[in-house]
Design a protein around this motif. Structure first.
Motif, PDB file in Angstrom:
ATOM      1  N   GLU A  70      -3.415   4.906   0.743  1.00 49.65           N
ATOM      2  CA  GLU A  70      -4.219   3.679   0.853  1.00 49.65           C
ATOM      3  C   GLU A  70      -4.106   3.093   2.254  1.00 49.65           C
ATOM      4  OE1 GLU A  70      -3.720   1.816  -3.633  1.00 49.65           O
ATOM      5  OE2 GLU A  70      -2.097   1.552  -2.174  1.00 49.65           O
ATOM      6  N   LYS A  91      -6.069   4.963   4.955  1.00 49.53           N
ATOM      7  CA  LYS A  91      -7.497   4.621   4.954  1.00 49.53           C
ATOM      8  C   LYS A  91      -7.727   3.233   5.538  1.00 49.53           C
ATOM      9  CE  LYS A  91      -8.579   7.591   1.067  1.00 49.53           C
ATOM     10  NZ  LYS A  91      -8.658   7.665  -0.368  1.00 49.53           N
ATOM     11  N   LYS A  92      -6.871   2.290   5.175  1.00 50.03           N
ATOM     12  CA  LYS A  92      -7.042   0.906   5.631  1.00 50.03           C
ATOM     13  C   LYS A  92      -6.880   0.792   7.143  1.00 50.03           C
ATOM     14  CE  LYS A  92      -5.930  -3.799   4.428  1.00 50.03           C
ATOM     15  NZ  LYS A  92      -7.290  -4.231   4.264  1.00 50.03           N
ATOM     16  N   TYR A 139       0.835  -1.196   0.000  1.00 50.75           N
ATOM     17  CA  TYR A 139       0.000   0.000   0.000  1.00 50.75           C
ATOM     18  C   TYR A 139       0.872   1.249   0.000  1.00 50.75           C
ATOM     19  CZ  TYR A 139      -3.197  -3.471   1.969  1.00 50.75           C
ATOM     20  OH  TYR A 139      -3.940  -4.603   2.199  1.00 50.75           O
ATOM     21  N   CYS A 140       0.437   2.271  -0.724  1.00 47.41           N
ATOM     22  CA  CYS A 140       1.063   3.581  -0.587  1.00 47.41           C
ATOM     23  C   CYS A 140       0.496   4.206   0.687  1.00 47.41           C
ATOM     24  CB  CYS A 140       0.790   4.450  -1.809  1.00 47.41           C
ATOM     25  SG  CYS A 140      -0.930   4.945  -1.987  1.00 47.41           S
TER      26      CYS A 140
END
Length: 124
Positions: free
Chosen positions: A7, A10-11, A3-4
């Motif tokens: 991302e 948010k996760k 993930y960047c």
């Protein structure tokens, strides 16, 4: 899966600023890609969830930072990490005992007041 930072933010439900702060104080050490962007993975999610758990136990942030440093140093630090966790467990048992003692004291006081109120109501 990788993930960047956006991302991942948010996760994991943390702001990008918080992730950068956690990195700055040594709680997390994300990997970097070829152009030096942070890259996060599933293991980072597991690690942050563990950090959240340590925070919930009220482990001092300095000790979480030290634990994190040791974790990233590898298995040669297992004994030191175990000592930190055992120390925190001792704190939790002490807190639990204090809470249980306080509950007993409050229950006694509540019962005393209930008895006093019932005597007052009966007299009226």
């Amino acid at each position: 899966m990788n993930y960047c930072i956006g991302e991942f933010s948010k996760k994991i439900r943390l702001s990008i600023d918080t992730l950068r702060y956690y990195e700055k104080i040594g709680l997390i050490y994300p990997s970097r890609d070829k152009i030096n962007r942070r890259v996060y993975c599933e293991k980072d999610i597991e690690w942050l969830n563990f950090i959240f758990r340590l925070k919930e136990t009220n482990m001092p942030i300095k000790e979480i930072q030290y634990y994190s440093k040791l974790r990233y140093e590898g298995d040669s630090t297992l004994r030191e990490r175990l000592k930190l966790l055992e120390k925190q467990m001792d704190r939790l048992y002490t807190q639990k005992s204090n809470i249980e003692n306080n509950i007993v004291h409050l229950e006694k006081k509540i019962n005393t007041y209930k008895k006093m109120i019932n005597k007052t109501v009966i007299k009226d």
